[in-house]
Design an enzyme around this catalytic site. Sequence first.
Site, mmCIF file in Angstrom:
data_model
loop_
_atom_site.group_PDB
_atom_site.id
_atom_site.type_symbol
_atom_site.label_atom_id
_atom_site.label_comp_id
_atom_site.label_asym_id
_atom_site.label_seq_id
_atom_site.Cartn_x
_atom_site.Cartn_y
_atom_site.Cartn_z
ATOM 1 N N PHE A 1 0.813 -1.222 0.000
ATOM 2 C CA PHE A 1 0.000 0.000 0.000
ATOM 3 C C PHE A 1 0.846 1.271 0.000
ATOM 4 C CE2 PHE A 1 0.881 -0.146 4.571
ATOM 5 C CZ PHE A 1 1.041 1.198 4.876
ATOM 6 N N LYS B 1 -1.252 -6.720 -9.330
ATOM 7 C CA LYS B 1 -2.211 -6.901 -8.232
ATOM 8 C C LYS B 1 -1.820 -5.877 -7.175
ATOM 9 C CE LYS B 1 -3.107 -8.127 -4.610
ATOM 10 N NZ LYS B 1 -3.549 -7.152 -3.560
ATOM 11 N N GLU C 1 -5.053 -3.683 -1.973
ATOM 12 C CA GLU C 1 -6.502 -3.427 -1.949
ATOM 13 C C GLU C 1 -6.838 -2.227 -1.063
ATOM 14 O OE1 GLU C 1 -4.717 -5.800 -0.639
ATOM 15 O OE2 GLU C 1 -5.752 -6.968 0.903
ATOM 16 N N ARG C 2 -5.820 -1.703 -0.349
ATOM 17 C CA ARG C 2 -6.118 -0.580 0.546
ATOM 18 C C ARG C 2 -6.073 0.767 -0.179
ATOM 19 N NH1 ARG C 2 -2.691 -2.165 5.783
ATOM 20 N NH2 ARG C 2 -1.568 -3.595 4.426
ATOM 21 N N SER D 1 5.398 -7.065 3.104
ATOM 22 C CA SER D 1 5.971 -7.418 4.405
ATOM 23 C C SER D 1 6.727 -8.755 4.313
ATOM 24 C CB SER D 1 4.856 -7.516 5.441
ATOM 25 O OG SER D 1 3.941 -8.511 5.039
ATOM 26 N N CYS E 1 9.458 1.707 3.472
ATOM 27 C CA CYS E 1 10.337 0.569 3.782
ATOM 28 C C CYS E 1 11.761 1.043 4.032
ATOM 29 C CB CYS E 1 10.312 -0.447 2.668
ATOM 30 S SG CYS E 1 10.979 0.216 1.157
ATOM 31 N N GLU F 1 8.932 -4.678 13.072
ATOM 32 C CA GLU F 1 8.808 -3.556 12.132
ATOM 33 C C GLU F 1 7.517 -2.828 12.505
ATOM 34 O OE1 GLU F 1 7.862 -4.390 7.993
ATOM 35 O OE2 GLU F 1 8.831 -2.532 7.375
HETATM 36 P P1 NAD Z 1 1.565 -6.666 2.890
HETATM 37 O O1 NAD Z 1 2.597 -7.715 2.916
HETATM 38 O O2 NAD Z 1 0.453 -6.738 3.878
HETATM 39 O O3 NAD Z 1 0.831 -6.648 1.451
HETATM 40 C C1 NAD Z 1 1.573 -6.661 0.252
HETATM 41 C C2 NAD Z 1 0.740 -7.373 -0.813
HETATM 42 O O4 NAD Z 1 0.503 -8.720 -0.400
HETATM 43 C C3 NAD Z 1 -0.613 -6.730 -1.051
HETATM 44 O O5 NAD Z 1 -0.863 -6.670 -2.437
HETATM 45 C C4 NAD Z 1 -1.573 -7.671 -0.338
HETATM 46 O O6 NAD Z 1 -2.834 -7.733 -0.950
HETATM 47 C C5 NAD Z 1 -0.884 -9.009 -0.401
HETATM 48 N N1 NAD Z 1 -1.177 -9.862 0.758
HETATM 49 C C6 NAD Z 1 -1.439 -9.452 2.034
HETATM 50 N N2 NAD Z 1 -1.653 -10.515 2.823
HETATM 51 C C7 NAD Z 1 -1.524 -11.622 2.050
HETATM 52 C C8 NAD Z 1 -1.617 -13.018 2.299
HETATM 53 N N3 NAD Z 1 -1.906 -13.503 3.516
HETATM 54 N N4 NAD Z 1 -1.408 -13.877 1.277
HETATM 55 C C9 NAD Z 1 -1.110 -13.418 0.046
HETATM 56 N N5 NAD Z 1 -1.017 -12.090 -0.246
HETATM 57 C C10 NAD Z 1 -1.220 -11.210 0.737
HETATM 58 O O7 NAD Z 1 2.320 -5.264 2.951
HETATM 59 P P2 NAD Z 1 1.699 -3.807 3.107
HETATM 60 O O8 NAD Z 1 1.163 -3.644 4.492
HETATM 61 O O9 NAD Z 1 0.797 -3.501 1.971
HETATM 62 O O10 NAD Z 1 3.007 -2.906 2.919
HETATM 63 C C11 NAD Z 1 3.891 -2.614 3.963
HETATM 64 C C12 NAD Z 1 5.031 -3.600 4.013
HETATM 65 O O11 NAD Z 1 5.724 -3.603 2.766
HETATM 66 C C13 NAD Z 1 6.086 -3.242 5.045
HETATM 67 O O12 NAD Z 1 6.525 -4.412 5.670
HETATM 68 C C14 NAD Z 1 7.208 -2.603 4.229
HETATM 69 O O13 NAD Z 1 8.483 -2.659 4.815
HETATM 70 C C15 NAD Z 1 7.131 -3.428 2.990
HETATM 71 N N6 NAD Z 1 7.735 -2.745 1.859
HETATM 72 C C16 NAD Z 1 8.956 -3.196 1.424
HETATM 73 C C17 NAD Z 1 9.582 -2.561 0.377
HETATM 74 C C18 NAD Z 1 10.914 -3.028 -0.116
HETATM 75 O O14 NAD Z 1 11.326 -2.573 -1.168
HETATM 76 N N7 NAD Z 1 11.600 -3.931 0.567
HETATM 77 C C19 NAD Z 1 8.977 -1.461 -0.246
HETATM 78 C C20 NAD Z 1 7.728 -1.039 0.208
HETATM 79 C C21 NAD Z 1 7.112 -1.700 1.269
#
Ligand code: NAD
Length: 495
Positions: A149, A173, A176-177, A226, A281, A380
């Site tokens: 998001f 994909k 969704e937020r 994450s 991140c 985190e």
């Molecule tokens: P998230 O992991 O909750 O979601 C990321 C994606 O995964 C979304 O599209 C979501 O729909 C999907 N998803 C969520 N739960 C899932 C599940 N159980 N099974 C399959 N898919 C699922 O992350 P977020 O809250 O949207 O974003 C924040 C996180 O992203 C933080 O941990 C941040 O550090 C990380 N991030 C990392 C980078 C990097 O380059 N390393 C960059 C940006 C964000």
Amino acid sequence: MDSLSHWVGGRAVPGTSGRVGPVFDPARGVQTREVALASAAEVSDVVKVARDASREWAIAPLSRRTSMLFKLRELIDSRRDDLARAITAEHGKVLTDAAGEVARGLDCVEFACGIPHLLKGAHSAEVSTGIDVHTVLHPVGVVAGITPFNFPVMVPLWMAANAVACGNAFVLKPSERDPSPSMLLASLFAEAGFPDGVFNVVHGDAEAVNALIEHPDVDAVSFVGSTPIARHVYETGTAHGKRVQALGGAKNHMVVLPDADLAGAADAAVSAAYGSAGERCMAISVVVAVGGAADPLLDAITSKIGDVIIGPGDQPESMMGPLITAAHRDRVRSYVRGAVGEGARVVVDGSASPVAGDGFYLGCSLLDGVEPGMKAYDDEIFGPVLSVVRVASLDDAIALVNANPYGNGVALFTRDGGAARRFEREIEVGMVGVNVPIPVPVAWHSFGGWKASIFGDTSIYGPEGIRFYTRQKVISTRWPDPSPSSLDLGFPTNR
Ligand code: NAD
């Protein structure tokens, strides 16, 4: 209520699963629309459209691809403000941060405009008598991009610009937020002339993600999010025969030596910790204060926190907006409220909402005396909470950072070149800043952490992105030297 569709084959396609998710304006705490959540069958339909489009796109002339990328570059440039407003409306970050995000995404499109040069293979002549060898970079086919998001325009462009430039069809994909900016991006890809089906958007949650990473017609998966989900996507995707790059979470440290410009370091810490409400991140979440740096640095950070104006992202005076959801705000707040019980000191308590109304706000929090083993250090937090860990020496600072399971970004503030050089060599982190708090690589390098911040061996965007989105073919060719008779071009030789 407005319901957001998918984007498939060059047009908006309403969802049919019957499942939808709420989308909020976090600054006001109200639901503004709903988004379709795709079923596995809908995902399969999108992948089929992408697969069909990928066949012709894979052999589209480079000059044609390049002119579309240049057109996309112009369109994104001319719609910067609209994209930034779309980000702020659903993510909540302030408009200047949103505009910065669009600019960094645009950098990736500009990099991809050089695709004819980037796809040049190598050639070795006469490796043996009559034998030449050359390499060709083929597209992989269908690429799925699953994004978080916190950067709803930049992270999709980290992936999509290079993926389509290399001749792949792309299925995004998005989170969704905050799903709406991806639809604006999709319309710009279409306007730039990319054939229908080359850039698609399928909205959804875990069901859509799992359908993508298991689908036999998806060849490669780029994931950013994450760490637990990155691990799941990596393990499931690779078990299903795909190449996967999965970038995960972070806990970024900023080490400050006593000889540093402490006022400058405090400024950097405040903007790197609280910018975008800490939902980056590469945000700094731990200041590692070495020796005598601690007290003056803490004082300087505390006084600068008072200058941070918190409010709706679309108000020009706001410097920090709300968090993404009420649930996430409550989770972040729990770290501040639990800190004293763990033995830390709350220097600035931002756990009460500083803005009237229902928006998902928190203030900036500063914790001192934090140590490994406390939740505020180990987890985190992904919010506006900065922890200070005090250590005695540079050795201790390096050992602390290297013992952390994450390895995304790190910064060192010092005036000592020798210390900086040693830090640069010994630190086990993928992106390192020296007097630079958020060392995000420019688009012609590549972005990626180490350890639990990445799964798979390829970083994202830049040259590593090109490598990830292509398959190399090596061709060895033998042509014997022509015999004199084969040189006979049909002219009389008996003159
Ligand atoms: P998230 O992991 O909750 O979601 C990321 C994606 O995964 C979304 O599209 C979501 O729909 C999907 N998803 C969520 N739960 C899932 C599940 N159980 N099974 C399959 N898919 C699922 O992350 P977020 O809250 O949207 O974003 C924040 C996180 O992203 C933080 O941990 C941040 O550090 C990380 N991030 C990392 C980078 C990097 O380059 N390393 C960059 C940006 C964000």
